[in-house]
Scaffold this motif. Structure first.
Motif, PDB file in Angstrom:
ATOM      1  N   VAL A   1      -1.493 -20.050  23.583  1.00 56.91           N
ATOM      2  CA  VAL A   1      -0.893 -21.445  22.606  1.00 56.91           C
ATOM      3  C   VAL A   1      -0.017 -20.972  21.520  1.00 56.91           C
ATOM      4  CG1 VAL A   1      -2.034 -23.333  21.340  1.00 56.91           C
ATOM      5  CG2 VAL A   1      -3.169 -22.424  23.193  1.00 56.91           C
ATOM      6  N   PRO A   2       1.141 -21.351  21.487  1.00 67.46           N
ATOM      7  CA  PRO A   2       2.028 -21.216  20.423  1.00 67.46           C
ATOM      8  C   PRO A   2       1.806 -21.672  19.051  1.00 67.46           C
ATOM      9  CG  PRO A   2       3.115 -22.606  21.835  1.00 67.46           C
ATOM     10  CD  PRO A   2       1.775 -22.199  22.665  1.00 67.46           C
ATOM     11  N   GLY A   3       2.167 -21.128  18.168  1.00 68.15           N
ATOM     12  CA  GLY A   3       2.097 -22.138  16.759  1.00 68.15           C
ATOM     13  C   GLY A   3       3.362 -22.641  16.515  1.00 68.15           C
ATOM     14  N   ASP A   4       3.275 -23.082  15.346  1.00 65.95           N
ATOM     15  CA  ASP A   4       4.708 -23.983  15.082  1.00 65.95           C
ATOM     16  C   ASP A   4       5.790 -23.344  14.498  1.00 65.95           C
ATOM     17  OD1 ASP A   4       3.537 -23.502  12.462  1.00 65.95           O
ATOM     18  OD2 ASP A   4       3.111 -25.655  12.028  1.00 65.95           O
ATOM     19  N   ARG A   5       5.630 -21.968  14.469  1.00 63.78           N
ATOM     20  CA  ARG A   5       6.785 -21.124  14.084  1.00 63.78           C
ATOM     21  C   ARG A   5       6.895 -20.096  15.137  1.00 63.78           C
ATOM     22  NH1 ARG A   5       8.244 -21.589   8.447  1.00 63.78           N
ATOM     23  NH2 ARG A   5       7.648 -23.494   7.810  1.00 63.78           N
ATOM     24  N   PRO A   6       8.082 -19.815  15.189  1.00 66.57           N
ATOM     25  CA  PRO A   6       8.803 -18.944  16.472  1.00 66.57           C
ATOM     26  C   PRO A   6       7.913 -17.801  16.259  1.00 66.57           C
ATOM     27  CG  PRO A   6      10.742 -19.787  15.534  1.00 66.57           C
ATOM     28  CD  PRO A   6       9.366 -20.420  14.632  1.00 66.57           C
ATOM     29  N   GLY A   7       7.445 -17.121  17.388  1.00 62.12           N
ATOM     30  CA  GLY A   7       6.739 -15.979  17.292  1.00 62.12           C
ATOM     31  C   GLY A   7       5.570 -15.779  16.904  1.00 62.12           C
ATOM     32  N   THR A   8       4.702 -16.969  16.709  1.00 63.38           N
ATOM     33  CA  THR A   8       3.502 -17.134  16.175  1.00 63.38           C
ATOM     34  C   THR A   8       2.263 -17.709  17.422  1.00 63.38           C
ATOM     35  OG1 THR A   8       3.508 -19.379  15.140  1.00 63.38           O
ATOM     36  CG2 THR A   8       4.277 -17.539  14.101  1.00 63.38           C
ATOM     37  N   HIS A   9       1.240 -17.540  17.204  1.00 60.81           N
ATOM     38  CA  HIS A   9       0.221 -17.856  18.132  1.00 60.81           C
ATOM     39  C   HIS A   9      -0.979 -18.612  17.579  1.00 60.81           C
ATOM     40  CE1 HIS A   9       2.472 -15.637  20.877  1.00 60.81           C
ATOM     41  NE2 HIS A   9       2.001 -14.293  20.338  1.00 60.81           N
ATOM     42  N   ARG A  10      -1.432 -19.686  18.084  1.00 61.73           N
ATOM     43  CA  ARG A  10      -2.362 -20.360  17.637  1.00 61.73           C
ATOM     44  C   ARG A  10      -3.739 -19.819  18.191  1.00 61.73           C
ATOM     45  NH1 ARG A  10      -2.114 -22.454  12.793  1.00 61.73           N
ATOM     46  NH2 ARG A  10      -4.482 -22.818  13.273  1.00 61.73           N
ATOM     47  N   SER A  11      -3.591 -19.290  19.302  1.00 62.58           N
ATOM     48  CA  SER A  11      -4.903 -18.711  20.127  1.00 62.58           C
ATOM     49  C   SER A  11      -4.091 -17.771  21.102  1.00 62.58           C
ATOM     50  CB  SER A  11      -5.785 -19.519  20.599  1.00 62.58           C
ATOM     51  OG  SER A  11      -5.260 -20.388  21.588  1.00 62.58           O
ATOM     52  N   VAL A  12      -4.978 -16.678  21.796  1.00 70.43           N
ATOM     53  CA  VAL A  12      -4.545 -16.099  22.840  1.00 70.43           C
ATOM     54  C   VAL A  12      -5.933 -15.841  23.554  1.00 70.43           C
ATOM     55  CG1 VAL A  12      -3.529 -14.003  24.120  1.00 70.43           C
ATOM     56  CG2 VAL A  12      -2.419 -15.145  22.017  1.00 70.43           C
ATOM     57  N   LEU A  13      -5.695 -15.771  25.057  1.00 72.64           N
ATOM     58  CA  LEU A  13      -7.025 -15.449  25.814  1.00 72.64           C
ATOM     59  C   LEU A  13      -6.621 -14.495  26.758  1.00 72.64           C
ATOM     60  CD1 LEU A  13      -9.898 -16.269  26.897  1.00 72.64           C
ATOM     61  CD2 LEU A  13      -8.729 -17.616  28.650  1.00 72.64           C
ATOM     62  N   LEU A  14      -7.267 -13.390  26.275  1.00 69.72           N
ATOM     63  CA  LEU A  14      -6.984 -11.996  26.906  1.00 69.72           C
ATOM     64  C   LEU A  14      -7.946 -11.623  27.953  1.00 69.72           C
ATOM     65  CD1 LEU A  14      -6.227  -9.674  23.703  1.00 69.72           C
ATOM     66  CD2 LEU A  14      -4.864 -10.355  25.551  1.00 69.72           C
ATOM     67  N   ARG A  15      -7.548 -11.090  29.083  1.00 64.72           N
ATOM     68  CA  ARG A  15      -8.248 -10.540  30.022  1.00 64.72           C
ATOM     69  C   ARG A  15      -8.351  -8.953  30.034  1.00 64.72           C
ATOM     70  NH1 ARG A  15      -7.606  -8.729  35.460  1.00 64.72           N
ATOM     71  NH2 ARG A  15      -9.132  -9.368  37.070  1.00 64.72           N
ATOM     72  N   ILE A  16      -9.453  -8.488  29.788  1.00 58.41           N
ATOM     73  CA  ILE A  16      -9.610  -6.877  29.733  1.00 58.41           C
ATOM     74  C   ILE A  16     -10.485  -6.579  30.980  1.00 58.41           C
ATOM     75  CG2 ILE A  16     -10.193  -5.101  27.953  1.00 58.41           C
ATOM     76  CD1 ILE A  16     -10.234  -7.559  25.895  1.00 58.41           C
ATOM     77  N   SER A  17      -9.679  -5.308  31.460  1.00 61.54           N
ATOM     78  CA  SER A  17     -10.464  -4.911  32.580  1.00 61.54           C
ATOM     79  C   SER A  17     -10.515  -3.188  32.349  1.00 61.54           C
ATOM     80  CB  SER A  17      -9.756  -5.080  33.649  1.00 61.54           C
ATOM     81  OG  SER A  17      -8.244  -4.928  33.804  1.00 61.54           O
ATOM     82  N   GLY A  18     -11.660  -2.692  33.202  1.00 60.74           N
ATOM     83  CA  GLY A  18     -11.442  -1.238  33.099  1.00 60.74           C
ATOM     84  C   GLY A  18     -13.035  -0.617  32.492  1.00 60.74           C
ATOM     85  N   ALA A  19     -13.283   0.316  32.724  1.00 59.92           N
ATOM     86  CA  ALA A  19     -14.647   0.818  32.392  1.00 59.92           C
ATOM     87  C   ALA A  19     -14.724   0.709  30.911  1.00 59.92           C
ATOM     88  CB  ALA A  19     -14.847   2.267  32.705  1.00 59.92           C
ATOM     89  N   GLY A  20     -15.912   0.133  30.289  1.00 62.25           N
ATOM     90  CA  GLY A  20     -16.120   0.079  28.848  1.00 62.25           C
ATOM     91  C   GLY A  20     -15.286  -1.178  28.233  1.00 62.25           C
ATOM     92  N   SER A  21     -14.853  -2.068  29.061  1.00 56.46           N
ATOM     93  CA  SER A  21     -14.218  -3.197  28.432  1.00 56.46           C
ATOM     94  C   SER A  21     -15.313  -4.063  27.813  1.00 56.46           C
ATOM     95  CB  SER A  21     -13.621  -4.049  29.620  1.00 56.46           C
ATOM     96  OG  SER A  21     -14.561  -4.470  30.823  1.00 56.46           O
ATOM     97  N   GLY A  22     -16.528  -4.281  28.025  1.00 53.01           N
ATOM     98  CA  GLY A  22     -17.371  -4.981  27.444  1.00 53.01           C
ATOM     99  C   GLY A  22     -17.796  -4.369  26.183  1.00 53.01           C
ATOM    100  N   ALA A  23     -17.849  -3.248  25.769  1.00 57.39           N
ATOM    101  CA  ALA A  23     -18.181  -2.581  24.662  1.00 57.39           C
ATOM    102  C   ALA A  23     -16.942  -2.690  23.650  1.00 57.39           C
ATOM    103  CB  ALA A  23     -18.584  -1.048  24.810  1.00 57.39           C
ATOM    104  N   PHE A  24     -15.750  -2.548  24.316  1.00 55.63           N
ATOM    105  CA  PHE A  24     -14.470  -2.832  23.785  1.00 55.63           C
ATOM    106  C   PHE A  24     -14.401  -4.113  22.998  1.00 55.63           C
ATOM    107  CE2 PHE A  24      -9.952  -4.161  23.594  1.00 55.63           C
ATOM    108  CZ  PHE A  24      -9.247  -3.271  22.591  1.00 55.63           C
ATOM    109  N   ALA A  25     -14.718  -5.324  23.801  1.00 57.90           N
ATOM    110  CA  ALA A  25     -14.576  -6.464  23.225  1.00 57.90           C
ATOM    111  C   ALA A  25     -15.442  -6.829  22.088  1.00 57.90           C
ATOM    112  CB  ALA A  25     -14.658  -7.503  24.521  1.00 57.90           C
ATOM    113  N   GLU A  26     -16.464  -6.297  22.458  1.00 57.42           N
ATOM    114  CA  GLU A  26     -17.564  -6.413  21.317  1.00 57.42           C
ATOM    115  C   GLU A  26     -17.093  -5.761  19.933  1.00 57.42           C
ATOM    116  OE1 GLU A  26     -20.237  -8.280  21.136  1.00 57.42           O
ATOM    117  OE2 GLU A  26     -20.352  -9.112  23.028  1.00 57.42           O
ATOM    118  N   SER A  27     -16.466  -4.351  20.014  1.00 59.47           N
ATOM    119  CA  SER A  27     -16.113  -3.766  19.075  1.00 59.47           C
ATOM    120  C   SER A  27     -14.846  -4.634  18.257  1.00 59.47           C
ATOM    121  CB  SER A  27     -15.664  -2.497  19.349  1.00 59.47           C
ATOM    122  OG  SER A  27     -14.310  -2.502  19.882  1.00 59.47           O
ATOM    123  N   TRP A  28     -14.076  -5.245  18.826  1.00 63.02           N
ATOM    124  CA  TRP A  28     -13.471  -6.350  18.296  1.00 63.02           C
ATOM    125  C   TRP A  28     -13.822  -7.775  17.893  1.00 63.02           C
ATOM    126  CZ3 TRP A  28      -8.188  -5.758  16.582  1.00 63.02           C
ATOM    127  CH2 TRP A  28      -7.658  -4.551  16.907  1.00 63.02           C
TER     128      TRP A  28
END
Length: 209
Positions: free
Chosen positions: A44-71
């Motif tokens: 979802v873009p922000g009202d200024r160029p190059g900005t984001h109101r939100s981003v939904l990331l898909r993270i895959s691979g071994a340890g992706s759950g622990a990585f998401a929790e760490s962030w």
């Protein structure tokens, strides 16, 4: 393993959307270092160029759950506002939260349904009661039960009961899907300013001689 992480500027000012766009590459780089794959599923873009109101990331691979929790939690970008000259505030916050994106659709199989002939009472049902033409259908995986006695023939009631079960399961899936979407929207309001789990600053500019 696949997880989804929602990174949001919440209801913060445009600087928060600016901060999100600068934190996101740091997150993606960290994932790459851990041999994880990231994909921006929804932006979802922000009202200024190059900005984001939100981003939904898909993270895959071994340890992706622990990585998401760490962030997971509040993330802070420390830098002067690029939009308000002289503004004293330099801390801009975004939130990152693991979230559910999809719900499993219920697969309907007639072999998962127990059909039992039964008798029901009520006006006009005497003939059907004697012949046990009513149907009690139970979908074992979900526990959903329907009883149909609208017709005088068992076969017709059986077909109606199966159709009704399909309808009930589809309706349940739709309700579950709406609940997941609503829960994801609520995450945007969970931004807590202060006490960040990670703090970032712009990379220092390299000097040239």
């Amino acid at each position: 393993m696949i997880v989804h992480l929602l990174v949001s500027a919440g209801r913060g000012p445009r600087e928060c959307a600016w901060a999100l766009a600068r934190i996101l590459p740091r997150l993606e780089a960290d994932a790459a270092r851990q041999q994880l794959t990231t994909q921006r599923v929804e932006t979802v873009p922000g009202d200024r160029p190059g900005t984001h109101r939100s981003v939904l990331l898909r993270i895959s691979g071994a340890g992706s759950g622990a990585f998401a929790e760490s962030w997971s939690g509040t993330l802070c970008w420390q830098a002067p506002s690029p939009y308000r000259t002289g503004a004293g505030r330099k801390n801009w916050y975004v939130t990152a939260r693991p979230c559910q994106v999809d719900t499993l659709r219920t697969t309907f199989r007639e072999t998962d349904v127990d059909i039992v002939a039964c008798r029901t009472g009520g006006p006009g049902g005497q003939h059907r009661n004697k012949a046990s033409t009513a149907v009690r259908a139970t979908h074992r995986p979900s526990g959903t039960v329907v009883v149909v006695d609208t017709e005088r023939q068992f076969g017709l009631n059986r077909r109606i009961a199966l159709d009704l079960l399909r309808q009930r399961l589809d309706e349940g899936d739709e309700v579950a899907g709406r609940a997941v979407t609503a829960a994801r929207r609520r995450l945007h309001d969970e931004l807590v300013r202060g006490d960040p789990v990670r703090v970032f600053t712009p990379a220092p500019r390299s000097s040239t001689r």
